[in-house]
Design a protein around this motif. Structure first.
Motif, PDB file in Angstrom:
ATOM      1  N   ILE A   1       0.346   7.232   9.261  1.00  0.00           N
ATOM      2  CA  ILE A   1       2.245   6.937   9.258  1.00  0.00           C
ATOM      3  C   ILE A   1       1.829   7.632   8.124  1.00  0.00           C
ATOM      4  N   LYS A   2       3.022   8.246   7.965  1.00  0.00           N
ATOM      5  CA  LYS A   2       3.330   9.355   5.937  1.00  0.00           C
ATOM      6  C   LYS A   2       4.732   8.342   4.948  1.00  0.00           C
ATOM      7  N   ASN A   3       3.729   8.074   3.900  1.00  0.00           N
ATOM      8  CA  ASN A   3       4.903   7.085   3.022  1.00  0.00           C
ATOM      9  C   ASN A   3       5.670   8.148   2.295  1.00  0.00           C
ATOM     10  N   THR A   4       6.673   7.479   1.434  1.00  0.00           N
ATOM     11  CA  THR A   4       7.885   7.940   0.289  1.00  0.00           C
ATOM     12  C   THR A   4       6.612   7.595  -0.833  1.00  0.00           C
ATOM     13  N   SER A   5       7.088   8.747  -2.099  1.00  0.00           N
ATOM     14  CA  SER A   5       6.233   8.212  -3.425  1.00  0.00           C
ATOM     15  C   SER A   5       6.448   6.559  -3.607  1.00  0.00           C
ATOM     16  N   PHE A   6       5.962   5.833  -4.775  1.00  0.00           N
ATOM     17  CA  PHE A   6       5.774   4.660  -5.266  1.00  0.00           C
ATOM     18  C   PHE A   6       5.287   4.264  -5.720  1.00  0.00           C
ATOM     19  N   LYS A   7       5.743   3.608  -7.409  1.00  0.00           N
ATOM     20  CA  LYS A   7       5.082   3.189  -8.460  1.00  0.00           C
ATOM     21  C   LYS A   7       4.622   1.648  -8.306  1.00  0.00           C
ATOM     22  N   LEU A   8       3.719   1.569  -8.374  1.00  0.00           N
ATOM     23  CA  LEU A   8       2.427   0.247  -8.806  1.00  0.00           C
ATOM     24  C   LEU A   8       2.332  -0.209 -10.168  1.00  0.00           C
ATOM     25  N   ALA A   9       2.827  -1.370 -11.109  1.00  0.00           N
ATOM     26  CA  ALA A   9       2.614  -1.813 -12.240  1.00  0.00           C
ATOM     27  C   ALA A   9       1.467  -2.964 -11.758  1.00  0.00           C
ATOM     28  N   GLY A  10       0.332  -2.535 -13.312  1.00  0.00           N
ATOM     29  CA  GLY A  10      -1.159  -3.412 -12.471  1.00  0.00           C
ATOM     30  C   GLY A  10      -2.217  -3.638 -14.055  1.00  0.00           C
ATOM     31  N   LEU A  11      -3.265  -3.313 -13.679  1.00  0.00           N
ATOM     32  CA  LEU A  11      -4.308  -3.204 -14.057  1.00  0.00           C
ATOM     33  C   LEU A  11      -5.317  -1.919 -13.549  1.00  0.00           C
ATOM     34  N   LYS A  12      -5.326  -0.654 -14.588  1.00  0.00           N
ATOM     35  CA  LYS A  12      -6.375  -0.031 -14.042  1.00  0.00           C
ATOM     36  C   LYS A  12      -7.795  -0.757 -14.690  1.00  0.00           C
ATOM     37  N   LEU A  13      -8.741  -0.039 -13.668  1.00  0.00           N
ATOM     38  CA  LEU A  13     -10.374  -0.147 -14.367  1.00  0.00           C
ATOM     39  C   LEU A  13     -10.639   0.777 -15.294  1.00  0.00           C
ATOM     40  N   GLY A  14     -10.794   0.234 -16.580  1.00  0.00           N
ATOM     41  CA  GLY A  14     -11.209   1.401 -17.464  1.00  0.00           C
ATOM     42  C   GLY A  14     -12.264   2.221 -17.468  1.00  0.00           C
ATOM     43  N   PHE A  15     -13.008   2.225 -16.747  1.00  0.00           N
ATOM     44  CA  PHE A  15     -13.723   3.454 -16.720  1.00  0.00           C
ATOM     45  C   PHE A  15     -13.810   3.682 -14.346  1.00  0.00           C
ATOM     46  N   LYS A  16     -14.333   4.860 -14.381  1.00  0.00           N
ATOM     47  CA  LYS A  16     -14.580   4.959 -12.727  1.00  0.00           C
ATOM     48  C   LYS A  16     -16.099   4.110 -12.635  1.00  0.00           C
ATOM     49  N   THR A  17     -15.427   3.979 -10.851  1.00  0.00           N
ATOM     50  CA  THR A  17     -17.256   3.161 -10.362  1.00  0.00           C
ATOM     51  C   THR A  17     -16.996   4.037  -9.572  1.00  0.00           C
ATOM     52  N   THR A  18     -18.754   3.945  -8.710  1.00  0.00           N
ATOM     53  CA  THR A  18     -19.200   4.134  -7.922  1.00  0.00           C
ATOM     54  C   THR A  18     -19.162   3.236  -6.593  1.00  0.00           C
ATOM     55  N   ASN A  19     -19.592   3.867  -4.970  1.00  0.00           N
ATOM     56  CA  ASN A  19     -20.098   2.663  -4.310  1.00  0.00           C
ATOM     57  C   ASN A  19     -21.750   1.711  -4.755  1.00  0.00           C
TER      58      ASN A  19
ATOM     59  N   LYS B   1       9.372  -5.915 -10.215  1.00  0.00           N
ATOM     60  CA  LYS B   1       8.891  -6.365  -9.018  1.00  0.00           C
ATOM     61  C   LYS B   1       9.290  -6.223  -7.677  1.00  0.00           C
ATOM     62  N   LEU B   2       9.198  -5.363  -6.203  1.00  0.00           N
ATOM     63  CA  LEU B   2       9.312  -6.217  -5.340  1.00  0.00           C
ATOM     64  C   LEU B   2       9.046  -6.660  -4.212  1.00  0.00           C
ATOM     65  N   SER B   3       7.653  -7.320  -4.643  1.00  0.00           N
ATOM     66  CA  SER B   3       7.490  -8.003  -3.509  1.00  0.00           C
ATOM     67  C   SER B   3       6.295  -8.662  -4.278  1.00  0.00           C
ATOM     68  N   ASN B   4       5.793 -10.272  -3.705  1.00  0.00           N
ATOM     69  CA  ASN B   4       4.651 -10.350  -3.958  1.00  0.00           C
ATOM     70  C   ASN B   4       3.257  -9.929  -3.861  1.00  0.00           C
ATOM     71  N   ASP B   5       3.892  -8.964  -2.444  1.00  0.00           N
ATOM     72  CA  ASP B   5       2.299  -7.836  -2.134  1.00  0.00           C
ATOM     73  C   ASP B   5       1.082  -7.376  -2.952  1.00  0.00           C
TER      74      ASP B   5
ATOM     75  N   ARG C   1       4.643  -3.402  -6.648  1.00  0.00           N
ATOM     76  CA  ARG C   1       5.291  -2.241  -6.444  1.00  0.00           C
ATOM     77  C   ARG C   1       5.824  -2.937  -7.135  1.00  0.00           C
ATOM     78  N   VAL C   2       6.775  -1.454  -7.690  1.00  0.00           N
ATOM     79  CA  VAL C   2       7.897  -1.979  -8.877  1.00  0.00           C
ATOM     80  C   VAL C   2       9.194  -0.844  -8.926  1.00  0.00           C
ATOM     81  N   THR C   3      10.062  -1.084  -9.162  1.00  0.00           N
ATOM     82  CA  THR C   3      11.208  -0.123  -8.688  1.00  0.00           C
ATOM     83  C   THR C   3      11.146   0.792  -9.755  1.00  0.00           C
ATOM     84  N   GLU C   4      10.839   1.557  -9.557  1.00  0.00           N
ATOM     85  CA  GLU C   4      11.399   3.189  -9.836  1.00  0.00           C
ATOM     86  C   GLU C   4      11.412   3.310 -11.710  1.00  0.00           C
ATOM     87  N   ASP C   5      12.540   2.427 -11.828  1.00  0.00           N
ATOM     88  CA  ASP C   5      12.682   2.273 -13.835  1.00  0.00           C
ATOM     89  C   ASP C   5      12.461   1.035 -13.867  1.00  0.00           C
ATOM     90  N   ALA C   6      11.388   0.281 -13.541  1.00  0.00           N
ATOM     91  CA  ALA C   6      10.806  -0.610 -14.196  1.00  0.00           C
ATOM     92  C   ALA C   6      11.268  -0.386 -15.733  1.00  0.00           C
TER      93      ALA C   6
END
Length: 153
Positions: free
Chosen positions: A3-21, A49-53, A76-81
């Protein structure tokens, strides 16, 4: 299925560093971020936010799945959140995806599905923004379904 998606914005928490498997480091790091995310009640701070997903995003890869990458959990949040202090944002760009569904008992079904994904030929993988979506079908942890979106070329 691709499938192809259009871009979208998320708000939350980012891990403060890169991780590895390597050596199960990502399981530890990402698990800790999930605990912090769950205890922070970020969803309550995001009226736009657009849903609880909940989206768990793997991005900024330094190569394939054997190399370091960034990790993010959010809604997922609105573009102007309006984003409150202490909340990170990322934008998932428009990409092509292959979808895989993890089914079973959480969290093992997701980890097991990723292990299967890593065993496959990854010549089609773009290693752009890959993500999992935890929606209504993920609520029953004994019989969960989580869609995994793999960015492809």
């Amino acid at each position: 299925m691709e499938i192809k998606n259009t871009s979208f914005k998320l708000a939350g928490l980012k891990l403060g560093f890169k991780t590895t498997n390597e050596n199960n480091k990502a399981m530890e790091d990402c698990g800790a971020l999930w605990q912090h995310f769950g205890g922070s009640f970020i969803g309550n701070k995001l009226p736009q936010k657009l849903s609880n997903d909940v989206y768990a995003v793997y991005f900024d890869y330094e190569g394939d799945h054997t190399n370091p990458y960034a990790y993010f959990i959010g809604y997922r949040v609105t573009e102007d959140a309006e984003i409150p202090s202490g909340v990170d944002i990322i934008t998932i760009p428009s990409q092509h995806y292959e979808t895989v569904t993890a089914k079973g008992q959480m969290p093992n079904c997701v980890a097991d599905t990723w292990k299967e994904i890593w065993k496959k030929d990854d010549s089609d993988r773009a290693y752009g923004f890959d993500f999992e979506v935890y929606g209504a079908k993920a609520a029953d942890w004994n019989n969960a379904e989580i869609d995994i979106y793999l960015s492809v070329k």
